[in-house]
Design a protein around this motif. Structure first.
Motif, mmCIF file in Angstrom:
data_model
loop_
_atom_site.group_PDB
_atom_site.id
_atom_site.type_symbol
_atom_site.label_atom_id
_atom_site.label_comp_id
_atom_site.label_asym_id
_atom_site.label_seq_id
_atom_site.Cartn_x
_atom_site.Cartn_y
_atom_site.Cartn_z
ATOM 1 N N CYS A 184 29.886 28.621 33.794
ATOM 2 C CA CYS A 184 29.808 28.983 35.194
ATOM 3 C C CYS A 184 29.434 30.468 35.330
ATOM 4 N N PHE A 185 30.376 31.160 34.248
ATOM 5 C CA PHE A 185 29.836 32.602 34.487
ATOM 6 C C PHE A 185 28.631 33.127 34.118
ATOM 7 N N ILE A 186 28.246 32.628 32.864
ATOM 8 C CA ILE A 186 26.898 32.884 32.509
ATOM 9 C C ILE A 186 25.804 32.743 33.389
ATOM 10 N N PRO A 188 28.909 42.557 36.449
ATOM 11 C CA PRO A 188 27.587 41.678 36.831
ATOM 12 C C PRO A 188 27.586 41.097 38.297
ATOM 13 N N LEU A 189 28.842 40.517 38.630
ATOM 14 C CA LEU A 189 28.931 39.806 39.916
ATOM 15 C C LEU A 189 29.390 40.633 41.073
ATOM 16 N N ALA A 190 29.864 41.999 40.686
ATOM 17 C CA ALA A 190 30.241 42.905 41.852
ATOM 18 C C ALA A 190 29.415 43.247 43.019
ATOM 19 N N TYR A 191 27.930 42.893 42.691
ATOM 20 C CA TYR A 191 26.859 43.079 43.693
ATOM 21 C C TYR A 191 27.366 42.305 44.855
ATOM 22 N N TYR A 192 27.529 41.022 44.631
ATOM 23 C CA TYR A 192 27.925 39.960 45.631
ATOM 24 C C TYR A 192 29.103 40.185 46.253
ATOM 25 N N PHE A 193 30.446 40.544 45.739
ATOM 26 C CA PHE A 193 31.546 40.873 46.364
ATOM 27 C C PHE A 193 31.467 42.183 47.239
ATOM 28 N N PHE A 194 30.676 43.327 46.792
ATOM 29 C CA PHE A 194 30.661 44.457 47.606
ATOM 30 C C PHE A 194 29.558 44.490 48.860
ATOM 31 N N ASN A 195 28.727 43.440 48.754
ATOM 32 C CA ASN A 195 27.876 43.014 49.922
ATOM 33 C C ASN A 195 28.543 42.871 50.915
ATOM 34 N N TRP A 196 29.353 42.055 50.882
ATOM 35 C CA TRP A 196 30.766 41.402 51.789
ATOM 36 C C TRP A 196 31.465 42.637 52.256
ATOM 37 N N ALA A 236 39.276 32.422 38.487
ATOM 38 C CA ALA A 236 39.710 33.558 37.610
ATOM 39 C C ALA A 236 38.808 34.489 36.524
ATOM 40 N N GLY A 237 37.841 33.502 35.852
ATOM 41 C CA GLY A 237 37.154 34.167 34.908
ATOM 42 C C GLY A 237 35.758 35.004 35.881
ATOM 43 N N ILE A 238 35.254 34.116 36.896
ATOM 44 C CA ILE A 238 34.185 34.510 37.594
ATOM 45 C C ILE A 238 34.705 35.772 38.221
#
Length: 425
Positions: free
Chosen positions: A234-236, A75-83, A189-191
């Motif tokens: 936070c995650f949701i 779900p949040l890998a998009y932001y990480f791999f943008n960088w 850690a969760g996020i």
């Protein structure tokens, strides 16, 4: 604790903090760096703009680098791999050329080398094994098929491996000191862990179950509940923001993915469990070359793993499973061992019982493969006062390592390079 001291402690946790740790880190950074650099410079397989997925072992290199992967699983890998992508483009001047591939390979190299050093730190500082045993198990882990492949592969699993190794080490430190995991650290850690692969968020909560006197003190139990709820909220919220709060898409896509990756019947379940889930992440099995296409008219060759064709790898995996089971039951009352094993059992349930992705479970090793050296380390620790048993374990592990390196994984990597020479120059 001051912000400056917290930063310093975080730096010491993540990176080598002694000369021996630095030496181990530089050794693997160099070894993996040579491997990844050679592949990036001479072949196109690390990133080929025409191939979104399945060029080798079902990794989704191009798709992951460009999008972070599907939102329902990552779900949040998009932001990480943008960088990651933008930094790689910055270094390569906006081109997907050899420099771009080389940059991606070195990002993976650094992440995996840091994962290896986390395992070494755990063995040396948490279990407190003698240096010889710590080095043996670290080297054993470093030549797992998953570790080798992720050292040059830009994938979610590459960074998940690092984050899980890091968090297990961090949580072990907290439990050993009988301290609780702070809310912000748990949320982070969760996020990060759950953001790269959604199911792994559960693993961030497992160490909380073993905080001191948790189920004897309602105040402590309530505090844990608050920290878990805070992390989940936070995650949701971040997850929903990623999909513009169209939450129904999560259920639709999740069911679609489960049906797609859980109904393969071409291979007996027991063989997929041994050859792919328990074995393929450690010991390469046979390779099969398949004809693939990108659904836009481009055809290419893909490499996947088959089940083992000889009885020897099955014996190898059986011995390894016996050793880690022995470790678990010998250290049953050790809460740090319970944390590691419960995390492993969670993956067993998802892949072996629910059968999600069981036919390609060799690619999921980044979620759990570090469990093997940690449990072996605890087994060595349990017999620290028994020289004969310790010598036996050392010899058995040495035999596994020699077969692992010289007879199987090295040979399979030569086959991998043959595949590259024929299809990806």
């Amino acid at each position: 604790m001051s912000l400056k001291l917290k930063f310093f402690n975080s730096f010491r946790l993540i990176f080598p903090s002694s000369y021996i740790e630095l030496g181990v880190f530089l050794f693997f950074l160099t070894a993996y760096g040579i491997l990844g650099s050679y592949i990036a410079i001479n072949y196109t397989i690390i990133f080929d703009s025409r191939i979104p997925w399945d060029a080798y072992f079902s990794f989704d290199n191009k798709s992951i680098v460009m999008t972070g992967g599907s939102f329902e699983r990552h779900p949040l890998a998009y932001y990480f791999f943008n960088w990651v992508r933008e930094l790689a483009f910055l270094i390569s001047d906006g081109k997907t050329d050899v420099t771009f591939r080389l940059t991606l390979a070195w990002f993976s190299n650094i992440a995996v080398s840091l994962s290896v050093i986390q395992v070494f730190k755990y063995l040396k500082n948490i279990i407190r094994l003698p240096l010889m045993f710590s080095l043996l198990l670290t080297f054993f882990f470093s030549i797992f098929s998953t570790t080798i492949l992720l050292s040059f592969t830009p994938e979610n699993f590459t960074y998940t491996l690092f984050l899980l190794c890091l968090y297990n080490h961090y949580a072990a430190i907290k439990l050993k000191k009988e301290e609780k995991t702070p809310a912000l650290a748990l949320a982070f850690a969760g996020i990060t862990i759950g953001g790269l692969t959604v199911t792994n968020i559960v693993k961030a909560f497992i160490p909380l179950l073993f905080e001191k006197n948790l189920f004897r003190n309602w105040k402590k139990l309530g505090n844990v509940v608050v920290r878990v709820v805070f992390t989940c909220i936070c995650f949701i919220l971040l997850y929903l923001n990623r999909i513009d709060f169209k939450y129904k898409n999560i259920f639709n896509k999740t069911n679609e993915q489960y049906e797609k990756f859980s109904n393969v019947k071409s291979t007996p379940t027991w063989d997929m469990i041994l050859s792919y889930f328990f074995g393929g992440n450690v010991l390469f099995s046979n390779f099969i070359v398949r004809d693939k296409h990108n659904m836009k008219g481009f055809h290419f060759k893909g490499l996947i793993m088959d089940v083992y064709s000889s009885w020897v790898p099955y014996i190898f995996i059986a011995v390894l499973l016996i050793l880690i089971s022995w470790s678990y039951f010998r250290n049953f009352k050790n809460k740090l061992v319970q944390v590691v094993m419960i995390s492993f059992v969670f993956d067993i349930i998802i892949h072996c019982i629910m059968r999600f992705g069981l036919h390609t479970s060799y690619i999921y090793g980044g979620h759990f493969v570090f469990v093997y050296p940690l449990l072996l380390g605890w087994l060595f620790y349990a017999y620290r006062s028994s020289p004969k048993t310790l010598s036996f374990l050392f010899v058995i592990t040495g035999i596994l390592l020699v077969y692992h390196l010289a007879t199987n994984n090295l040979m399979r990597m030569t086959e991998f390079f043959q595949f590259l020479n024929e299809n990806y120059q």
